[in-house]
Design a protein around this motif. Structure first.
Motif, PDB file in Angstrom:
ATOM      1  N   SER A  27       0.792  -1.108   0.001  1.00  0.00           N
ATOM      2  CA  SER A  27       0.117  -0.083  -0.029  1.00  0.00           C
ATOM      3  C   SER A  27       0.883   1.257  -0.074  1.00  0.00           C
ATOM      4  CB  SER A  27      -0.931   0.044   1.404  1.00  0.00           C
ATOM      5  OG  SER A  27      -1.641   1.233   1.213  1.00  0.00           O
ATOM      6  N   ASN A  33       6.211   6.860  -4.418  1.00  0.00           N
ATOM      7  CA  ASN A  33       7.518   6.602  -4.320  1.00  0.00           C
ATOM      8  C   ASN A  33       8.449   6.677  -5.643  1.00  0.00           C
ATOM      9  OD1 ASN A  33       6.006   4.929  -2.444  1.00  0.00           O
ATOM     10  ND2 ASN A  33       7.949   4.442  -1.603  1.00  0.00           N
ATOM     11  N   ILE A 105      -8.283  10.172  -3.571  1.00  0.00           N
ATOM     12  CA  ILE A 105      -6.973   9.785  -3.905  1.00  0.00           C
ATOM     13  C   ILE A 105      -7.102   8.814  -5.064  1.00  0.00           C
ATOM     14  CG2 ILE A 105      -4.993   8.663  -3.519  1.00  0.00           C
ATOM     15  CD1 ILE A 105      -5.314   9.799  -0.512  1.00  0.00           C
ATOM     16  N   TYR A 109      -5.316   8.941  -8.821  1.00  0.00           N
ATOM     17  CA  TYR A 109      -4.397   7.794  -8.742  1.00  0.00           C
ATOM     18  C   TYR A 109      -4.337   6.978 -10.026  1.00  0.00           C
ATOM     19  CZ  TYR A 109      -0.602   5.338  -6.213  1.00  0.00           C
ATOM     20  OH  TYR A 109       0.383   4.636  -5.667  1.00  0.00           O
ATOM     21  N   SER A 231       0.927   6.011   2.963  1.00  0.00           N
ATOM     22  CA  SER A 231      -0.527   5.928   3.177  1.00  0.00           C
ATOM     23  C   SER A 231      -1.264   6.265   4.463  1.00  0.00           C
ATOM     24  CB  SER A 231      -0.897   4.279   2.798  1.00  0.00           C
ATOM     25  OG  SER A 231      -0.161   3.853   1.839  1.00  0.00           O
ATOM     26  N   ALA A 236      -6.230   3.797   5.616  1.00  0.00           N
ATOM     27  CA  ALA A 236      -5.986   2.719   4.739  1.00  0.00           C
ATOM     28  C   ALA A 236      -5.208   1.595   5.981  1.00  0.00           C
ATOM     29  CB  ALA A 236      -4.901   2.966   3.733  1.00  0.00           C
ATOM     30  N   SER A 324      -0.802  -0.348  -4.402  1.00  0.00           N
ATOM     31  CA  SER A 324      -1.654   0.778  -3.471  1.00  0.00           C
ATOM     32  C   SER A 324      -2.891   1.163  -3.886  1.00  0.00           C
ATOM     33  CB  SER A 324      -0.746   2.215  -3.917  1.00  0.00           C
ATOM     34  OG  SER A 324       0.717   2.191  -3.545  1.00  0.00           O
ATOM     35  N   SER A 327      -5.333  -1.052  -1.847  1.00  0.00           N
ATOM     36  CA  SER A 327      -5.555  -0.906  -0.649  1.00  0.00           C
ATOM     37  C   SER A 327      -6.342   0.610  -0.386  1.00  0.00           C
ATOM     38  CB  SER A 327      -4.248  -0.408   0.302  1.00  0.00           C
ATOM     39  OG  SER A 327      -3.632   0.703  -0.447  1.00  0.00           O
TER      40      SER A 327
HETATM   41  N1  PFF Z   1       1.325   5.213  -0.583  1.00  0.00           N
HETATM   42  C1  PFF Z   1       0.782   5.402  -1.942  1.00  0.00           C
HETATM   43  C2  PFF Z   1       1.741   5.695  -2.761  1.00  0.00           C
HETATM   44  O1  PFF Z   1       2.812   6.391  -2.149  1.00  0.00           O
HETATM   45  O2  PFF Z   1       1.524   5.871  -3.935  1.00  0.00           O
HETATM   46  C3  PFF Z   1      -0.333   6.211  -2.110  1.00  0.00           C
HETATM   47  C4  PFF Z   1      -1.462   5.810  -1.228  1.00  0.00           C
HETATM   48  C5  PFF Z   1      -1.968   4.391  -1.035  1.00  0.00           C
HETATM   49  C6  PFF Z   1      -1.917   6.906  -0.384  1.00  0.00           C
HETATM   50  C7  PFF Z   1      -3.006   4.130  -0.096  1.00  0.00           C
HETATM   51  C8  PFF Z   1      -3.145   6.544   0.668  1.00  0.00           C
HETATM   52  C9  PFF Z   1      -3.243   5.292   0.797  1.00  0.00           C
HETATM   53  F1  PFF Z   1      -4.386   4.898   1.473  1.00  0.00           F
END
Ligand code: PFF
Length: 466
Positions: A27, A33, A105, A109, A231, A236, A324, A327
């Protein structure tokens, strides 16, 4: 043999510690990243950004992550239900706020994931690498709505399919394949990029901080990026935490998840900047950094190597994005399954369709519909960036309220009792002191101040104040 357990048998659960850690790390590791971190570091001073980012992770994000998982595991239900169950009153709204943030998001996304999926196909099997002007190509590509509509639809469909299979058979199984694959591709690409001419200039830009480059903006971007990347702030990890067994050590799991995520962000920079500098390109290119500059680097590798390396890179991004998106989808899905007692499969497909529709303005926001491309909002000229900025705000604010929830409502004593399950040496340890102090003081104070500043900055711009 890892111990097999299922917490709240009717909801399903992760099969064990590794399953949970991989899914939560999946997630966390995502477009944030590999796409956003390098371009933010590129536009915000390189190593200075990295330094502030690491401080945010240690000081703020890690304790918040522990808090979210503990809330979820204690309550054993979705984000809304967890706050409602442990806090009563109107606290459930905090969970709902997070669920809505997750919804939005995922809407943008999925659009960016669709771009990456398209690039994977175009580089591996199409003629993208023969184009002369890749900047122009990207500008036209993001407005070529027909194929992008299908790519985003396919991505959302794949996400829905995995989530509809449930926790162990869907989410956990997919992560167990994709996460190791992701690390292997990433390491391969780093080794390759470090061998390129002028690679060390990129390494220096990325690793040697210039303190003059650190501005208030650097701090805001590093902070919001750190929450997005881990996240946090939207439930999440409350949701994933609700599928974790009572015999698991939350603190050490959170540490492994944070390290896994931070290492992928760090390694992505280590892959991207040598490539950028080997081309003599400018690192502060913004969101198009990987789509234009890296693709140019792949082009220079010649037709066969370019296809292999470039194709692997965009495949890596697709893997990361998919772990991701699943999640993100699980958050509203768990809410409807747990609270409204609706069956998982139709719920998952139904919300996916809705989120996809909400994503259409983002899909159309790159120029083809002019008004979606020129919003009268400071700093977010297009709709996609605007939604992304609003979500950044909601994550910081959500995390801030979560700390107040633990400190003032659920109470630190109950929080500690939950953390001691599966971790008998927790009480009296220095990690307890650190987490308690962070959740009671450091996070609420700093996050309150920073949340206000981030809101003011996103809407009005803080340049004239500093
Ligand atoms: N952490 C994910 C990323 O860096 O792409 C984005 C994300 C996923 C944000 C799940 C929030 C979440 F609950």
């Amino acid at each position: 043999m890892p111990q097999k357990f299922t917490y709240m048998a009717n909801r399903g659960g992760f099969s064990g510690r590794i399953g949970f850690i991989l899914a939560a790390a999946g997630s966390a590791v995502g477009l944030g990243n590999i796409w956003r971190f390098p371009y933010l570091a590129g536009t915000n001073g390189g190593a200075g950004f990295l330094l502030i980012y690491l401080i945010c992770i240690l000081l703020l994000c890690f304790p918040v992550m522990v808090g979210e998982i503990a809330i979820g595991r204690k309550a054993g239900t979705d984000a809304y239900g967890s706050y409602q169950k442990l806090g009563g009153g109107k606290w459930g709204y905090l969970g709902l706020f997070g669920i809505l943030a997750g919804f939005f998001i995922l809407s943008f996304y999925n659009v960016v994931a669709g771009w990456a999926f398209g690039y994977f196909l175009e580089i591996s099997f199409g003629d993208l690498l023969t184009h002369q002007n890749l900047g122009q190509f990207f500008g036209e590509y993001v407005n070529n709505i027909g194929p992008l509509f299908l790519f985003s639809l396919a991505f959302m469909g794949l996400t829905a399919f995995i989530v509809s299979q449930g926790i162990a058979k869907g989410i956990e199984a997919a992560n167990k394949i994709m996460m190791p694959g992701l690390y292997i591709i990433l390491i391969g690409l780093i080794i390759y990029s470090l061998t390129l001419p002028n690679a060390m200039a990129g390494v220096e830009f990325y690793l040697v901080p210039d303190l003059n480059e650190i501005t208030p903006r650097t701090i805001f971007y590093a902070l919001t990026q750190a929450f997005f990347s881990l996240s946090l702030g939207m439930g999440a990890l409350i949701t994933y935490g609700s599928y974790v067994g009572k015999n698991q050590n939350i603190v050490s799991s959170a540490a492994v998840i944070s390290i896994a995520d931070t290492s992928v962000a760090f390694l992505s920079g280590l892959m991207v900047f040598p490539l950028v500098f080997s081309l003599g390109a400018e690192p502060g290119q913004g969101p198009k950094l990987i789509f234009v500059i890296l693709t140019e680097a792949f082009q220079n590798m010649g037709p066969i190597m370019g296809r292999i390396v470039g194709g692997s890179f965009f495949l890596l991004i697709c893997f990361a994005a998919l772990t991701s998106t699943i999640s993100l989808l699980e958050v509203p899905a768990a809410y409807l399954v747990d609270q409204k007692k609706l069956p998982r499969k139709p719920v998952v497909w139904g919300i996916s369709a809705l989120i996809f529709i909400f994503g259409l303005p983002s899909l159309f926001s790159q120029g083809i519909v002019p008004f979606l491309n020129k919003l009268p909002v400071h700093n977010s000229p297009d709709f996609l960036s605007f939604v992304s900025d609003m979500c950044d705000i909601s994550l910081t604010v959500g995390a801030c309220f979560m700390c107040f929830f633990i400190r003032n409502r659920w109470k630190i004593g109950n929080f500690n009792d939950e953390l001691a399950l599966g971790n008998p040496s927790f009480f009296g340890s220095s990690i307890q002191t650190y987490i308690n102090f962070a959740i009671s003081w450091v996070c609420p104070v700093l996050l309150s101040i920073l949340s206000i500043l981030v809101i003011v900055d996103k809407f009005f711009g803080l340049e004239h104040l500093f």
